[in-house]
Scaffold this active site. Structure first.
Site, PDB file in Angstrom:
ATOM      1  N   HIS A   1       1.240  -5.756  -3.208  1.00  0.00           N
ATOM      2  CA  HIS A   1       1.507  -6.139  -1.815  1.00  0.00           C
ATOM      3  C   HIS A   1       0.509  -5.410  -0.937  1.00  0.00           C
ATOM      4  CE1 HIS A   1       3.459  -6.949   1.989  1.00  0.00           C
ATOM      5  NE2 HIS A   1       4.293  -7.762   1.379  1.00  0.00           N
TER       6      HIS A   1
ATOM      7  N   ASP B   1       9.472  -9.811  -5.031  1.00  0.00           N
ATOM      8  CA  ASP B   1       9.678 -11.127  -5.630  1.00  0.00           C
ATOM      9  C   ASP B   1       9.935 -11.003  -7.134  1.00  0.00           C
ATOM     10  OD1 ASP B   1       9.228 -12.849  -3.271  1.00  0.00           O
ATOM     11  OD2 ASP B   1       7.235 -11.976  -3.339  1.00  0.00           O
TER      12      ASP B   1
END
Length: 377
Positions: free
Chosen positions: A279, A320
């Site tokens: 990320h 996720d």
């Protein structure tokens, strides 16, 4: 000068905040490594810092600066709701990971919306809806505009909007917290229900992501809270935002059929992104994923995939991946990661809508026209 410098020195050299420095590292513009003296800290490549600093000194047009701010650039909209600072996710001055240990999504809503008590996300009377989109659209038809309503009234609108979204996802009506209603719908035990609770809290807000920005644009026009939620849900449905869980599920399916190495090779050769890993705002790893993964025992395929991706690119699992792992561990429906993401994030959407409405300002960027112009006579 040393080949590697500390975070404070790097930020000073570049004249940026920590979030921007982390984004540069994630993009590969600046090399980083653990500090041998304290592995919890990072050191940054001085040569990369010098190169970027020199480039920043070149004159830039106003349009280029504005365009950069739209795409992972410097923070551009003031907010008191959430931020990512030094690898921590903060909700109104409190550590979100710490909150997730015990808080419910309703309690996070009270915190983010600045309400006196946690709201109830349940409706007494509603119809059956074909989808969450239809549920919110039905509510938005008659919902009042958000302009000239007090924060308390907007909170009531928000609670009704989240309740309608829950109905659209097929949750049974109840006064129980959302995580308990999800657990009942998905038939999971008390431990599973607590994992769902924690996941919802960790998802609740996340700076100015794409769907949240969309919500704020809608709110700035005075659109109803229900309409703002519908705008956020529509944006979340895009494959580059809320569909990362579905993308990972496809990769896991290929890995189960063809093996980890072959599946990864085929996936990357096809040009697909590894959306569930890494990320830009968390160079050292997504802190939202850690508390969930610490409580889960990954099945063999997920565990091997996690390790293989680390070997290929060094990117750790993000939220996720954690939601997909949670869904597999609890035998949840295929769309469970998206449902969890949408329901959790809806609380943040409402918070941003309330905050934006109370500013009284319209969000209206300018386009940079790159098309043809009329020919001269």
């Amino acid at each position: 000068m040393s080949d590697w410098i500390g975070r404070a020195h790097a930020m000073t050299q570049l004249g940026v905040r920590a979030q921007t420095l982390y984004a540069y590292v994630s993009r590969g513009w600046i090399g980083a490594r653990p500090d041998p003296a304290d592995p919890r800290r990072s050191l940054y490549a001085a040569s990369d810092i010098d190169r970027l600093a020199a480039r920043q000194k070149r004159p830039r047009k106003a349009g280029a600066i504005a365009a950069g701010a739209i795409s992972w650039g410097e923070p551009s909209i003031p907010t008191r709701l959430s931020t990512i600072d030094r690898g921590r996710l903060i909700y109104r001055g409190e550590d979100a990971v710490a909150l997730s240990a015990t808080a419910t999504l309703e309690e996070i809503a009270a915190l983010l919306w600045e309400q006196a008590a946690p709201p109830h996300f349940a409706e007494a009377d509603h119809g059956a809806f074909a989808s969450p989109f239809a549920a919110l659209a039905d509510l938005a038809v008659a919902a009042p505009a958000s302009l000239h309503r007090s924060p308390t009234q907007l909170g009531i609108d928000g609670a009704r909007g989240v309740a309608r979204l829950a109905s659209g996802f097929g949750l049974p009506e109840s006064d129980d917290p959302l995580h308990a209603r999800l657990a009942a719908a998905w038939r999971v035990d008390a431990t599973g229900a607590d994992l769902l609770r924690q996941a919802l809290v960790l998802i609740a807000d996340h700076d100015l992501n794409a769907s949240t920005f969309t919500v704020r644009v809608a709110a700035s026009t005075g659109a109803s809270i229900a309409a703002c939620l519908l705008a956020g849900l529509a944006t979340l449905s895009g494959p580059r935002h809320g569909a990362a869980g579905a993308s990972l599920a496809m990769l896991v399916g290929q890995a189960e059929r063809h093996g980890i190495t072959a599946a990864l090779d085929q996936w990357l050769a096809a040009g697909h992104e590894l959306q569930a890993f890494g990320h830009m705002l968390y160079p050292q790893g997504d802190v939202r994923a850690v508390p969930l993964l610490d409580r889960l025992t990954l099945d063999p395929v997920m565990a091997r995939l996690r390790d293989a991706v680390r070997e290929v690119g060094g990117q750790p699992p993000n939220i996720d991946f954690a939601l997909c792992a949670l869904a597999r561990a609890l035998a949840l429906p295929d769309d469970a990661p998206f449902v969890l993401f949408a329901l959790g994030r809806s609380v943040g959407w409402v918070a941003h809508a309330i905050e934006q409405v109370t500013t009284g300002s319209l969000i209206r960027p300018r386009g940079r026209y790159d098309g043809a112009m009329p020919t001269a006579d």
